[in-house]
Design a protein around this motif. Structure first.
Motif, mmCIF file in Angstrom:
data_model
loop_
_atom_site.group_PDB
_atom_site.id
_atom_site.type_symbol
_atom_site.label_atom_id
_atom_site.label_comp_id
_atom_site.label_asym_id
_atom_site.label_seq_id
_atom_site.Cartn_x
_atom_site.Cartn_y
_atom_site.Cartn_z
ATOM 1 N N ILE A 87 3.607 24.906 109.898
ATOM 2 C CA ILE A 87 3.046 23.798 109.509
ATOM 3 C C ILE A 87 3.390 23.036 108.085
ATOM 4 N N PHE A 88 3.802 24.268 107.343
ATOM 5 C CA PHE A 88 4.232 23.867 106.053
ATOM 6 C C PHE A 88 5.606 23.361 105.722
ATOM 7 N N ALA A 89 6.521 23.733 106.818
ATOM 8 C CA ALA A 89 7.890 23.545 106.911
ATOM 9 C C ALA A 89 8.353 22.210 106.381
ATOM 10 N N ASN A 90 9.204 21.958 105.513
ATOM 11 C CA ASN A 90 9.571 20.619 104.987
ATOM 12 C C ASN A 90 8.494 19.768 104.448
ATOM 13 N N GLN A 91 7.275 20.369 103.955
ATOM 14 C CA GLN A 91 6.558 19.680 103.165
ATOM 15 C C GLN A 91 6.386 19.807 101.594
ATOM 16 N N LYS A 92 5.743 18.920 101.142
ATOM 17 C CA LYS A 92 5.542 19.041 99.675
ATOM 18 C C LYS A 92 4.173 19.779 99.355
ATOM 19 N N LEU A 93 4.115 20.701 98.663
ATOM 20 C CA LEU A 93 2.774 21.477 98.248
ATOM 21 C C LEU A 93 2.747 21.655 96.874
ATOM 22 N N ILE A 94 1.453 21.896 96.263
ATOM 23 C CA ILE A 94 1.215 22.398 95.021
ATOM 24 C C ILE A 94 0.510 23.883 95.432
ATOM 25 N N ILE A 95 1.064 24.670 94.333
ATOM 26 C CA ILE A 95 0.805 26.031 94.511
ATOM 27 C C ILE A 95 -0.189 26.510 93.563
ATOM 28 N N PRO A 115 0.402 37.294 90.869
ATOM 29 C CA PRO A 115 1.957 37.448 90.378
ATOM 30 C C PRO A 115 2.756 38.456 91.232
ATOM 31 N N GLN A 116 1.942 39.303 91.906
ATOM 32 C CA GLN A 116 2.943 40.479 92.467
ATOM 33 C C GLN A 116 3.309 39.706 93.849
ATOM 34 N N ASP A 117 2.849 38.788 94.272
ATOM 35 C CA ASP A 117 3.134 38.100 95.416
ATOM 36 C C ASP A 117 4.379 37.023 95.201
ATOM 37 N N LEU A 118 4.553 36.598 94.013
ATOM 38 C CA LEU A 118 5.585 35.663 93.580
ATOM 39 C C LEU A 118 7.061 35.816 94.307
ATOM 40 N N GLU A 119 7.612 37.087 94.435
ATOM 41 C CA GLU A 119 8.751 37.058 95.181
ATOM 42 C C GLU A 119 8.713 36.811 96.669
ATOM 43 N N GLU A 120 7.672 37.203 97.325
ATOM 44 C CA GLU A 120 7.662 36.902 98.590
ATOM 45 C C GLU A 120 7.148 35.231 98.807
ATOM 46 N N LEU A 121 6.499 34.877 97.819
ATOM 47 C CA LEU A 121 6.455 33.428 97.781
ATOM 48 C C LEU A 121 7.546 32.559 97.736
ATOM 49 N N CYS A 122 8.349 32.856 97.033
ATOM 50 C CA CYS A 122 9.755 32.340 96.582
ATOM 51 C C CYS A 122 10.479 32.401 98.012
ATOM 52 N N THR A 123 10.546 33.631 98.616
ATOM 53 C CA THR A 123 11.191 33.908 99.644
ATOM 54 C C THR A 123 10.990 33.076 101.000
ATOM 55 N N LEU A 124 9.498 32.845 101.178
ATOM 56 C CA LEU A 124 8.976 32.011 102.035
ATOM 57 C C LEU A 124 9.111 30.447 101.916
ATOM 58 N N VAL A 125 9.041 29.972 100.722
ATOM 59 C CA VAL A 125 9.657 28.949 100.112
ATOM 60 C C VAL A 125 10.704 28.347 100.687
ATOM 61 N N ASP A 126 11.809 29.192 100.196
ATOM 62 C CA ASP A 126 13.200 28.923 100.486
ATOM 63 C C ASP A 126 13.602 28.912 102.045
ATOM 64 N N LYS A 127 12.945 30.007 102.707
ATOM 65 C CA LYS A 127 13.225 30.109 104.332
ATOM 66 C C LYS A 127 12.605 28.719 104.795
ATOM 67 N N HIS A 128 11.555 28.050 104.454
ATOM 68 C CA HIS A 128 11.225 27.019 105.574
ATOM 69 C C HIS A 128 11.189 25.700 104.572
ATOM 70 N N ASN A 129 11.942 25.731 103.593
ATOM 71 C CA ASN A 129 12.307 24.592 103.063
ATOM 72 C C ASN A 129 11.084 23.687 102.710
ATOM 73 N N ILE A 130 10.259 24.548 101.713
ATOM 74 C CA ILE A 130 8.931 23.868 101.207
ATOM 75 C C ILE A 130 9.301 23.384 99.895
ATOM 76 N N HIS A 131 8.670 22.213 99.501
ATOM 77 C CA HIS A 131 9.029 21.621 98.424
ATOM 78 C C HIS A 131 7.925 21.835 97.423
ATOM 79 N N VAL A 132 7.958 22.656 96.505
ATOM 80 C CA VAL A 132 6.749 22.882 95.473
ATOM 81 C C VAL A 132 7.191 21.863 94.390
ATOM 82 N N VAL A 133 6.152 20.907 94.457
ATOM 83 C CA VAL A 133 6.117 19.940 93.472
ATOM 84 C C VAL A 133 5.242 20.139 92.391
ATOM 85 N N GLY A 134 4.456 20.920 92.674
ATOM 86 C CA GLY A 134 3.179 21.243 91.278
ATOM 87 C C GLY A 134 2.917 22.699 91.467
ATOM 88 N N LEU A 135 2.548 23.193 90.343
ATOM 89 C CA LEU A 135 1.649 24.358 90.085
ATOM 90 C C LEU A 135 0.359 24.272 89.364
#
Length: 312
Positions: A62-70, A97-117
């Motif tokens: 449901i998040f694949a290819n979507q824009k998200l703020i994290i 912070p300890q989930d940051l590496e997994e977060l980046c992996t999931l974002v890349d895998k599902h082409n999620i566009h993180v447009v905000g923090l």
């Protein structure tokens, strides 16, 4: 100006009041929400904040290819009570912070566009450097999310609660954020001033119903309680109390100001210095313009105080 909503019902309320509002002006920030709420937010097209990695693990489609703020947990919260601290391991909010590496992996895998923090430390903060510190922390994470164009620094702008307390130096907040913008001009800075704008614009007026003494302790009972203003009972919030009927009179008693709800925690203020108070006197409870009516209830089937608006 936009509207942060934390439930589909709040989103619907904003859209009912402002039917022509642009969807981009709504920030939907659910917390521990079921799957369908994220789906509804995406379908609506509003800005969606994700504050946990669980949804990406379990429902990535449901998040694949979507824009998200994290929403990131900076690991350090602030606030006047533990229940208003919204960062650190004792708070349920944000991706640690300890989930940051997994977060980046999931974002890349599902082409999620993180447009905000997004980062939010807590409420009642009067440290003028807090928001610039959050900006610098979030900026340090942009190396992992090159599409980021929004840094949401959260809210928590404190207002004086007790007489004589220092105000938040809002000019210093502005100076520090302007300095950050000068160094990092390619992002939009968002803040959530909420309570800072309206807390001092409202008072709760109550009528004294009874008085009681138990040894040296004095109780002043009123016709409103935690069903109208739950902040003192919920997290020990201080609201200044004045006897309007004895305005300017010498404060000669110390009393606990309580309501009619069947709970020992139904206390609006403990150990308050008041003039000699009588049945029928009107009391004003200050800084009640925020989180009053919105958090009120029909507990004990007692209706909360009526809300009145005055315009000058």
């Amino acid at each position: 100006m936009g509207f942060e909503c934390v439930s589909p019902q709040e989103v619907a309320h904003v859209r009912e009041i402002l039917p022509s509002i642009e969807k981009e002006r709504i920030l939907f920030t659910p917390n521990f929400a079921p799957r369908h709420e994220y789906e509804e937010g995406i379908a609506l097209g509003c800005n969606l904040t994700l504050d946990a990695i669980f949804p990406l693990r379990m429902w990535p489609e449901i998040f694949a290819n979507q824009k998200l703020i994290i929403r990131i947990d900076t690991g350090k919260g602030k606030g006047h009570h533990k229940y208003v601290v919204t960062a650190g391991s004792q708070s349920k909010f944000g991706i640690p912070p300890q989930d940051l590496e997994e977060l980046c992996t999931l974002v890349d895998k599902h082409n999620i566009h993180v447009v905000g923090l997004h980062a939010h430390a807590g409420s009642g903060i009067r440290d003028a450097q807090n928001w610039a510190e959050k900006a610098e922390y979030l900026q340090s994470l942009r190396v992992h999310f090159p599409e980021v164009e929004i840094l949401n620094l959260g809210g928590g702008f404190g207002v004086p609660e007790r007489p004589g307390e220092d105000r938040l130096k809002i000019d210093e907040v502005n100076v520090s954020l302007q300095a950050f913008r000068a160094m990092v001009p390619d992002v939009s800075l968002w803040i959530e001033p909420g309570r800072y704008l309206v807390a001092e614009a409202g008072v709760l007026v109550s009528k004294v119903t009874q008085l009681k003494s138990k040894g040296e302790r004095v109780y002043v009972g009123t016709d409103v309680g935690m069903n109208t203003l739950i902040r003192p009972a919920l997290y020990g919030a201080y609201h200044h109390i004045e006897n309007l009927s004895k305005w300017g009179k010498k404060r000669s008693i110390v009393a606990d100001v309580v309501g009619p709800i069947c709970e020992s925690g139904d206390v609006l203020g403990r150990g308050r210095a008041l003039p000699e108070t009588q049945n029928g006197d009107l009391l004003a409870v200050g800084t009640a313009g925020a989180y009053g009516r919105s958090m009120s209830s029909q507990y004990n089937l007692r209706a909360p105080a009526q809300e009145l608006w005055f315009e000058e």
